[in-house]
Design a protein around this motif. Structure first.
Motif, PDB file in Angstrom:
ATOM      1  N   UNK A  52       0.921  -1.257  -0.032  1.00 34.09           N
ATOM      2  CA  UNK A  52       0.006   0.099   0.013  1.00 34.09           C
ATOM      3  C   UNK A  52       0.908   1.186  -0.049  1.00 34.09           C
ATOM      4  N   UNK A  53       2.157   1.156   0.844  1.00 32.81           N
ATOM      5  CA  UNK A  53       2.897   2.292   0.832  1.00 32.81           C
ATOM      6  C   UNK A  53       3.625   2.618  -0.364  1.00 32.81           C
ATOM      7  N   UNK A  54       4.091   1.564  -1.182  1.00 33.08           N
ATOM      8  CA  UNK A  54       4.653   1.372  -2.239  1.00 33.08           C
ATOM      9  C   UNK A  54       3.700   2.190  -3.419  1.00 33.08           C
ATOM     10  N   UNK A  55       2.429   1.508  -3.310  1.00 27.53           N
ATOM     11  CA  UNK A  55       1.427   2.069  -4.447  1.00 27.53           C
ATOM     12  C   UNK A  55       1.224   3.541  -4.515  1.00 27.53           C
ATOM     13  N   UNK A  56       1.142   3.892  -3.157  1.00 33.83           N
ATOM     14  CA  UNK A  56       0.829   5.607  -3.002  1.00 33.83           C
ATOM     15  C   UNK A  56       1.989   6.273  -3.608  1.00 33.83           C
ATOM     16  N   UNK A  57       3.081   5.867  -3.181  1.00 37.01           N
ATOM     17  CA  UNK A  57       4.451   6.782  -3.577  1.00 37.01           C
ATOM     18  C   UNK A  57       4.867   6.439  -5.062  1.00 37.01           C
ATOM     19  N   UNK A  58       4.461   5.478  -5.612  1.00 35.71           N
ATOM     20  CA  UNK A  58       4.941   5.017  -7.152  1.00 35.71           C
ATOM     21  C   UNK A  58       3.848   5.391  -8.321  1.00 35.71           C
ATOM     22  N   UNK A  59       2.535   5.829  -7.565  1.00 34.33           N
ATOM     23  CA  UNK A  59       1.297   6.091  -8.419  1.00 34.33           C
ATOM     24  C   UNK A  59       1.465   7.078  -9.608  1.00 34.33           C
ATOM     25  N   UNK A  60       2.611   7.765  -9.303  1.00 40.03           N
ATOM     26  CA  UNK A  60       2.840   8.983 -10.099  1.00 40.03           C
ATOM     27  C   UNK A  60       3.849   8.355 -11.618  1.00 40.03           C
ATOM     28  N   UNK A  61       4.219   7.164 -11.503  1.00 38.41           N
ATOM     29  CA  UNK A  61       4.965   6.867 -12.568  1.00 38.41           C
ATOM     30  C   UNK A  61       4.122   5.640 -13.345  1.00 38.41           C
ATOM     31  N   UNK A  62       3.827   6.067 -14.537  1.00 33.32           N
ATOM     32  CA  UNK A  62       2.926   5.270 -15.256  1.00 33.32           C
ATOM     33  C   UNK A  62       3.253   3.994 -15.680  1.00 33.32           C
ATOM     34  N   UNK A  63       4.612   3.750 -15.743  1.00 33.92           N
ATOM     35  CA  UNK A  63       5.119   2.290 -16.080  1.00 33.92           C
ATOM     36  C   UNK A  63       5.474   1.595 -14.798  1.00 33.92           C
ATOM     37  N   UNK A  64       5.258   1.818 -13.731  1.00 35.03           N
ATOM     38  CA  UNK A  64       5.532   1.148 -12.668  1.00 35.03           C
ATOM     39  C   UNK A  64       4.360   0.446 -11.968  1.00 35.03           C
ATOM     40  N   UNK A  65       4.612  -0.694 -11.445  1.00 30.16           N
ATOM     41  CA  UNK A  65       3.456  -1.478 -10.858  1.00 30.16           C
ATOM     42  C   UNK A  65       4.099  -2.346  -9.669  1.00 30.16           C
ATOM     43  N   UNK A  66       3.174  -2.633  -8.912  1.00 27.88           N
ATOM     44  CA  UNK A  66       3.650  -3.130  -7.359  1.00 27.88           C
ATOM     45  C   UNK A  66       3.182  -4.685  -7.257  1.00 27.88           C
ATOM     46  N   UNK A  67       3.973  -5.496  -6.706  1.00 34.11           N
ATOM     47  CA  UNK A  67       3.799  -6.987  -6.526  1.00 34.11           C
ATOM     48  C   UNK A  67       4.146  -7.360  -5.484  1.00 34.11           C
ATOM     49  N   UNK A  68       3.961  -8.724  -4.915  1.00 31.14           N
ATOM     50  CA  UNK A  68       4.657  -9.465  -4.009  1.00 31.14           C
ATOM     51  C   UNK A  68       4.780 -10.900  -4.668  1.00 31.14           C
ATOM     52  N   UNK A  69       5.788 -11.589  -3.854  1.00 34.56           N
ATOM     53  CA  UNK A  69       6.085 -12.744  -4.089  1.00 34.56           C
ATOM     54  C   UNK A  69       6.841 -13.585  -2.862  1.00 34.56           C
ATOM     55  N   UNK A  70       6.425 -14.823  -2.503  1.00 32.36           N
ATOM     56  CA  UNK A  70       7.027 -15.291  -1.468  1.00 32.36           C
ATOM     57  C   UNK A  70       7.951 -16.553  -1.816  1.00 32.36           C
ATOM     58  N   UNK A  71       8.384 -16.599  -2.963  1.00 36.76           N
ATOM     59  CA  UNK A  71       9.512 -17.595  -3.419  1.00 36.76           C
ATOM     60  C   UNK A  71      10.701 -17.018  -3.588  1.00 36.76           C
ATOM     61  N   UNK A  72      11.487 -17.622  -4.645  1.00 39.74           N
ATOM     62  CA  UNK A  72      12.766 -17.046  -4.965  1.00 39.74           C
ATOM     63  C   UNK A  72      12.448 -16.149  -6.137  1.00 39.74           C
ATOM     64  N   UNK A  73      13.329 -15.092  -6.100  1.00 37.61           N
ATOM     65  CA  UNK A  73      13.126 -14.054  -6.934  1.00 37.61           C
ATOM     66  C   UNK A  73      13.299 -14.380  -8.400  1.00 37.61           C
ATOM     67  N   UNK A  74      14.111 -15.330  -8.755  1.00 34.76           N
ATOM     68  CA  UNK A  74      14.397 -15.727 -10.180  1.00 34.76           C
ATOM     69  C   UNK A  74      12.927 -16.447 -10.713  1.00 34.76           C
ATOM     70  N   UNK A  75      12.054 -17.432  -9.890  1.00 40.12           N
ATOM     71  CA  UNK A  75      11.088 -17.594 -10.201  1.00 40.12           C
ATOM     72  C   UNK A  75       9.974 -16.786 -10.335  1.00 40.12           C
TER      73      UNK A  75
END
Ligand code: PNS
Length: 158
Positions: A52-75
């Motif tokens: 939520x905090x990241x979404x609010x602060x990055x909403x001004x960048x049109x090509x930035x989205x926010x996500x989460x993942x609980x495994x390996x970064x490469x996956x």
């Protein structure tokens, strides 16, 4: 489409992170800010709060989205067609750990690109911000307004 990921624990996001995200967004069609687990760190905020905090602060960048993942970064990268990991390097103290991660991730075919942190942010870390906020220090120059408010609320709750 050239898609990169800016991964991290973002507990919480700081102006240092935001600087890297903004600069990365100028070089890729899309940048995903992905909240992942760092098993060496205990977190202050839940994943949902951090998103939520990241979404609010990055909403001004049109090509930035926010996500989460609980495994390996490469996956995450393979599952989501991400070609590159972008990370900031603040100082040589970051280098050993980041190089090791980059080399492990390269074994899975995922490239890491390092960006030099802007000198104004080179001392900044989420841990430092949390320590200062815990003792009532002023972190308003280090984090966005909504993050500052969330830190104050957390401190008041404890
Ligand atoms: O902001 P951080 O805590 O320095 O970010 C580190 C993070 C979350 C990007 C790293 O710990 C990570 O990639 N975690 C997911 C698990 C993983 O892929 N680990 C690296 C290979 S062992």
């Amino acid at each position: 489409m050239k898609r990169a990921v800016c991964p991290g624990s973002f507990d919480p996001i700081t102006y240092g992170h935001l600087d890297i995200i903004e600069r990365a967004s100028a070089h890729f069609d899309q940048v995903v800010v992905a909240v992942l687990e760092n098993r060496t760190k205990a977190s202050l905020f839940t994943v949902a709060e951090r998103i939520e905090m990241i979404r609010k602060t990055t909403s001004k960048f049109s090509n930035v989205i926010v996500d989460s993942w609980s495994g390996l970064l490469v996956d995450y990268c393979k599952t989501n067609s991400v070609q590159a990991i972008v990370k900031g390097l603040r100082a040589v103290t970051d280098f050993d750990y980041e190089l090791q991660m980059a080399q492990v991730n390269l074994q899975s075919g995922i490239e890491t690109m390092f960006m030099a942190t802007a000198p104004a942010h080179s001392f900044l870390s989420s841990s430092l911000v949390k320590e200062l906020a815990h003792y009532g220090g002023d972190v308003s120059s280090m984090v966005p307004t909504n993050v500052n408010a969330a830190l104050k609320a957390q401190v008041a709750r404890k």
